[in-house]
Write an enzyme that holds these catalytic residues in place. Structure first.
Site, PDB file in Angstrom:
ATOM      1  N   LYS B 135       0.805  -1.221   0.000  1.00 53.41           N
ATOM      2  CA  LYS B 135       0.000   0.000   0.000  1.00 53.41           C
ATOM      3  C   LYS B 135       0.842   1.276   0.000  1.00 53.41           C
ATOM      4  CE  LYS B 135      -4.008  -2.040  -0.025  1.00 53.41           C
ATOM      5  NZ  LYS B 135      -4.895  -1.962  -1.210  1.00 53.41           N
ATOM      6  N   SER B 349      -3.084 -12.365   3.730  1.00 49.63           N
ATOM      7  CA  SER B 349      -3.598 -12.456   2.363  1.00 49.63           C
ATOM      8  C   SER B 349      -2.605 -13.186   1.465  1.00 49.63           C
ATOM      9  CB  SER B 349      -3.901 -11.069   1.811  1.00 49.63           C
ATOM     10  OG  SER B 349      -2.698 -10.380   1.548  1.00 49.63           O
TER      11      SER B 349
END
Lengths: 122, 403
Positions: B135, B349
């Protein structure tokens, strides 16, 4: 060997280019620097240089001169950085001069096969 | 005929000649002609079919062709082409800003996780970004795009719904650029994340745990509507998000590998799958883009089940060739395999992504599969996914937000 007047030309150009790295070519005859040809740093960066110089200077070797590539390190010692070593390209094994503006030291090297060798500098 | 001057350092390639002749009406043709007649010179001067090699400069008369039209520069008969050594380097001992350390992450082969020797499996380790997740790319891209568009200027404040990584990345970028940041996050985000956000200087507003990520989005939108001082980058709808992956993640993979058959990433905002997928398809038109998606109601939290009701505006589902559902247990198993076999300590994830990547690799006789591992395992230590029995660890995912 780099005589005092050539050395001061290098220093003057390197200081004028601050904060960016400066670069250029030196012509030598019989191991003695005769003249400094200031280049333009196309990268215009404190961390990088890309030498741009009058193309004719590169052909001075045909007139019996030897050439040395010059650049300045504004903040680090005058030793070739990893980037210098990786970017040596066609200048393998040829004289390579670095001025440290932090310490004022001038040093000469050759870079070949990823290894750096010091050249004596008077 | 065109005269080509050869510098002393290249003369051994042309039998010692100071100059040679060449023909062509553009610089590309001239260099191709030279390369054909002097293959050694060609290798020094040309970089594949693409352009001039990095260690050579090409001048037309006294002008560097880069200041003209590059290889498309027209060359007329009687002109002189000069080849010269290109000298570059630099001390580069300092990085001017932490922001410049974002991206260019390692792409590592995972030989111990490839299902058979015909398939090569690679992992893009996004946990190596400065705050430890993919991110960082998105946060920097969104803020710089808003600055460039004049939407974000000193005096405004940032607001973003996030269950963790995006908030931490925004907090880092916002701090360096001088913008205050408020994050809206669900009450059940992991304590590591809430703590990290506070340490980076973000203000926190909590949304109900029961509403998950969607609740945080809803609350942030309400707050932004009420007060014009907020600027909300909104990663789910911001084109700078997929663009960061098109120009960064995807381009880096395309540069590193001669061929890619499948790209696997988690389905969060869709930014990675859309951006990196588009970029890689340009280089490898047969590319398969596969999303790791949690089973509905069995959320690998933060990975988003499309059946769960929210389709981010930047996500074009038609561009996903495959969506593979992953259970929490399978994610935990993937996570442990990464650590046990490849010594990669990755986030939750990534467990789902590696599970899908291996399934796709099993279906191929040969090929190259790239898995984007979005973050490292540090922010998930409190859950002890690596130590509890697999079933229990899978079940423990249910009550927290992991992404």
């Amino acid at each position: 060997m780099i005589p005092a007047e050539v050395r001061s030309a290098l220093v003057e150009h390197a200081q004028a280019e601050l904060p960016n790295e400066a670069c250029g070519l030196l012509s030598l005859r019989d191991g003695v620097a005769e003249r400094f040809f200031p280049g333009r740093n196309r990268a215009a960066s404190p961390y990088r240089f890309e030498l741009e110089v009058d193309p004719e200077v590169w052909f001075l070797e045909d007139d019996g001169f030897e050439l040395a590539v010059f650049h300045s390190h504004p903040a680090s010692p005058p030793r070739p950085s990893r980037t210098d070593v990786e970017s040596i390209g066609l200048w393998e094994g040829k004289p390579y001069v670095i001025l440290s503006l932090r310490t004022g030291e001038l040093a000469a090297w050759t870079i070949a096969d990823g290894a750096v060798h010091g050249l004596p500098l008077a | 005929m065109i005269r080509v001057r050869i510098p002393p350092t290249l003369r051994s390639e042309v039998g010692g000649a100071r100059e040679v002749e060449a023909s062509g009406s553009t610089m590309r043709e001239v260099l191709a002609d030279l390369a054909e007649r002097f293959p050694g010179l060609g290798r020094q001067v040309l970089d594949g079919d693409e352009g001039v090699a990095p260690f050579v400069n090409v001048y037309l008369d006294s002008e560097d062709v880069r200041t003209l039209d590059g290889l498309d520069t027209e060359v007329s008969s009687g002109s002189t082409v000069i080849l010269l050594p290109a000298m570059a380097g630099g001390e580069q001992t300092l990085t001017p800003s932490l922001l410049e350390t974002i991206g260019s992450t390692p792409l590592v082969e995972l030989p111990r996780l490839a299902p058979h020797s015909g398939v090569k499996l690679y992992a893009k380790l996004e946990g190596q970004n400065p705050t430890g997740s993919i991110k960082d790319r998105v946060a920097k891209a969104m803020i710089e795009a808003a600055e460039a568009a004049g939407e974000l200027e000193p005096g405004r404040e940032l607001l973003e719904p996030t269950s963790g990584n995006t908030g931490i990345s925004l907090a880092m970028v916002a701090k360096l650029k001088g913008y205050p940041l408020t994050c809206v996050l669900p009450e059940n985000a992991t304590p590591e994340r809430a703590k990290l956000l506070e340490l980076y200087g973000a203000r926190l507003v909590h949304s109900p745990a029961s509403e998950g990520s969607n609740g945080a989005v809803r609350l942030a939108l309400q707050l932004a509507e009420r007060d014009a001082r907020w600027f909300m980058p909104f990663q789910y709808g911001n084109e700078a998000n997929p663009r960061a992956h098109y120009e960064g993640t995807g381009a880096e993979i395309a540069d590193a590998l001669p061929h890619v058959d499948a790209l696997v990433a988690g389905l969060g905002t869709g930014g990675t799958l859309m951006g990196a997928g588009d970029r890689l398809r340009e280089s490898f038109p047969e590319l398969l883009v596969a999303a790791a998606e949690p089973l509905q109601g069995d959320l690998v939290y933060g990975l988003r089940s499309l059946a769960d009701g929210y389709v981010p505006p930047i996500l074009d589902v038609a561009k996903l060739d495959r969506k593979l559902l992953v259970t929490n247990e399978e994610s935990v198993e993937g996570l442990r395999l990464l650590l046990e076999r490849e010594a990669i300590f990755a986030g939750v994830s990534s467990g789902a992504v590696i599970h899908v990547a291996r399934r796709i690799a099993e279906e191929l006789d040969e090929g190259v599969v790239v898995a984007v591992l979005a973050d490292g395992g540090w922010k998930y230590l409190s859950a002890e996914f690596w130590t509890r029995p697999a079933e229990e660890a899978g079940a423990a995912m249910e009550d927290r937000l992991w992404w």
